[in-house]
Design an enzyme around this catalytic site. Structure first.
Site, PDB file in Angstrom:
ATOM      1  N   GLY A 100      53.130  50.898  -9.852  1.00  0.00           N
ATOM      2  CA  GLY A 100      53.393  49.539  -9.418  1.00  0.00           C
ATOM      3  C   GLY A 100      53.014  48.572 -10.526  1.00  0.00           C
ATOM      4  O   GLY A 100      52.239  48.924 -11.424  1.00  0.00           O
TER       5      GLY A 100
ATOM      6  N   GLN B 154      50.619  40.686 -14.415  1.00  0.00           N
ATOM      7  CA  GLN B 154      50.124  41.670 -15.383  1.00  0.00           C
ATOM      8  C   GLN B 154      50.859  41.603 -16.724  1.00  0.00           C
ATOM      9  O   GLN B 154      50.379  42.143 -17.720  1.00  0.00           O
ATOM     10  CB  GLN B 154      50.227  43.091 -14.815  1.00  0.00           C
ATOM     11  CG  GLN B 154      49.240  43.349 -13.687  1.00  0.00           C
ATOM     12  CD  GLN B 154      49.368  44.766 -13.175  1.00  0.00           C
ATOM     13  OE1 GLN B 154      50.217  45.064 -12.353  1.00  0.00           O
ATOM     14  NE2 GLN B 154      48.542  45.664 -13.693  1.00  0.00           N
TER      15      GLN B 154
ATOM     16  N   CYS C 200      44.478  51.058 -12.244  1.00  0.00           N
ATOM     17  CA  CYS C 200      45.305  49.883 -12.509  1.00  0.00           C
ATOM     18  C   CYS C 200      45.657  49.886 -13.988  1.00  0.00           C
ATOM     19  O   CYS C 200      44.786  50.167 -14.817  1.00  0.00           O
ATOM     20  CB  CYS C 200      44.523  48.619 -12.142  1.00  0.00           C
ATOM     21  SG  CYS C 200      45.439  47.092 -12.438  1.00  0.00           S
ATOM     22  N   LEU C 201      46.898  49.558 -14.285  1.00  0.00           N
ATOM     23  CA  LEU C 201      47.314  49.519 -15.688  1.00  0.00           C
ATOM     24  C   LEU C 201      46.566  48.433 -16.458  1.00  0.00           C
ATOM     25  O   LEU C 201      46.487  48.489 -17.680  1.00  0.00           O
ATOM     26  CB  LEU C 201      48.826  49.313 -15.792  1.00  0.00           C
ATOM     27  CG  LEU C 201      49.683  50.441 -15.183  1.00  0.00           C
ATOM     28  CD1 LEU C 201      51.162  50.061 -15.242  1.00  0.00           C
ATOM     29  CD2 LEU C 201      49.434  51.766 -15.885  1.00  0.00           C
TER      30      LEU C 201
ATOM     31  N   HIS D  52      47.371  46.620  -3.265  1.00  0.00           N
ATOM     32  CA  HIS D  52      46.884  46.494  -4.644  1.00  0.00           C
ATOM     33  C   HIS D  52      47.738  45.479  -5.417  1.00  0.00           C
ATOM     34  O   HIS D  52      47.198  44.578  -6.078  1.00  0.00           O
ATOM     35  CB  HIS D  52      46.922  47.876  -5.319  1.00  0.00           C
ATOM     36  CG  HIS D  52      46.515  47.873  -6.758  1.00  0.00           C
ATOM     37  ND1 HIS D  52      45.365  48.482  -7.213  1.00  0.00           N
ATOM     38  CD2 HIS D  52      47.108  47.337  -7.858  1.00  0.00           C
ATOM     39  CE1 HIS D  52      45.277  48.297  -8.528  1.00  0.00           C
ATOM     40  NE2 HIS D  52      46.327  47.616  -8.946  1.00  0.00           N
ATOM     41  N   GLU D  53      49.069  45.634  -5.317  1.00  0.00           N
ATOM     42  CA  GLU D  53      49.955  44.720  -6.057  1.00  0.00           C
ATOM     43  C   GLU D  53      49.885  43.306  -5.482  1.00  0.00           C
ATOM     44  O   GLU D  53      49.918  42.320  -6.228  1.00  0.00           O
ATOM     45  CB  GLU D  53      51.399  45.236  -6.032  1.00  0.00           C
ATOM     46  CG  GLU D  53      51.605  46.625  -6.636  1.00  0.00           C
ATOM     47  CD  GLU D  53      50.991  46.805  -8.011  1.00  0.00           C
ATOM     48  OE1 GLU D  53      50.878  45.812  -8.759  1.00  0.00           O
ATOM     49  OE2 GLU D  53      50.599  47.933  -8.333  1.00  0.00           O
TER      50      GLU D  53
ATOM     51  N   HIS E  74      47.113  41.381  -6.892  1.00  0.00           N
ATOM     52  CA  HIS E  74      47.372  40.834  -8.232  1.00  0.00           C
ATOM     53  C   HIS E  74      47.969  39.422  -8.142  1.00  0.00           C
ATOM     54  O   HIS E  74      47.726  38.583  -9.003  1.00  0.00           O
ATOM     55  CB  HIS E  74      48.360  41.725  -8.997  1.00  0.00           C
ATOM     56  CG  HIS E  74      47.718  42.889  -9.703  1.00  0.00           C
ATOM     57  ND1 HIS E  74      46.789  42.732 -10.706  1.00  0.00           N
ATOM     58  CD2 HIS E  74      47.903  44.229  -9.583  1.00  0.00           C
ATOM     59  CE1 HIS E  74      46.425  43.933 -11.155  1.00  0.00           C
ATOM     60  NE2 HIS E  74      47.083  44.851 -10.499  1.00  0.00           N
TER      61      HIS E  74
END
Ligand code: NI
Length: 179
Positions: free
Chosen positions: A46, A51, A99-100, A141-142, A145
């Site tokens: 995702g 991000q 997480c990226l 999670h997304e 963000h």
């Protein structure tokens, strides 16, 4: 185009993102295509627009099989503009998240088990789903963000936060972030 993924500590990850005003803006299509390219290059499941430094309420997720989450079932490739979230019960469950924007690390994060979510699709249609488990976790999670929240802020037991190579020493995950 593959974008640089901002890392935790960058103040742009802490903003409450702005709603997308014009769904038909051609620039939006480019951003979405770039987000998929960037997510796939990073082998993520995702990605949220903040991000890559884009201050909009826009997220993507989905995978067939993920080396980062090898035990999880596939998720349909989904793009959501101006998404919303509703908890369906008070039940929560804990699960490991990465997480990226927090490379090399994982943490055990409590999330709502059952949710309903929705949003506007790229073609202007509206999507609504009721989901649970990992699907619900990825969405939450997304969604976080978009509100400037990173998963470490959700961890309740900080002993369950660390480097993948140390936490999952005996797992195939241990080699993951080395590539
Ligand atoms: Ni993330």
């Amino acid at each position: 185009m593959i974008h640089e993924i901002l890392k935790m500590g960058d103040p742009r990850l802490l903003r409450v993102a702005k709603p997308v005003e014009d769904i038909r803006d051609p620039a939006l299509k480019t951003i979405i295509a770039d987000m998929f390219e960037t997510m796939h290059a990073a082998k993520g499941v995702g990605l949220a627009a903040p991000q890559i430094g884009v201050d909009l309420r826009l997220m993507i997720f989905g995978f067939e099989a993920s080396p980062r989450y090898p035990d999880e079932p596939p998720l349909p490739a989904t793009t959501l503009i101006n998404p919303w979230l509703e908890r369906l019960t008070d039940e929560t469950e804990e699960g490991w998240e990465g997480c990226l924007s927090v490379p090399g690390m994982r943490g055990l994060v409590p999330r709502a088990s059952y949710i309903r979510y929705g949003g506007v699709l790229e073609d202007g249609g509206v999507l609504e789903r009721e989901v649970q488990g990992f699907h619900a976790r990825v969405f939450q999670h997304e969604f976080d963000h978009l509100n400037g929240v990173l998963y470490p802020q959700r961890i309740t037991d900080m002993t369950q936060f660390g480097f993948i190579e140390a936490l999952f020493r005996d797992s195939q995950l241990a080699a993951l972030e080395a590539d």
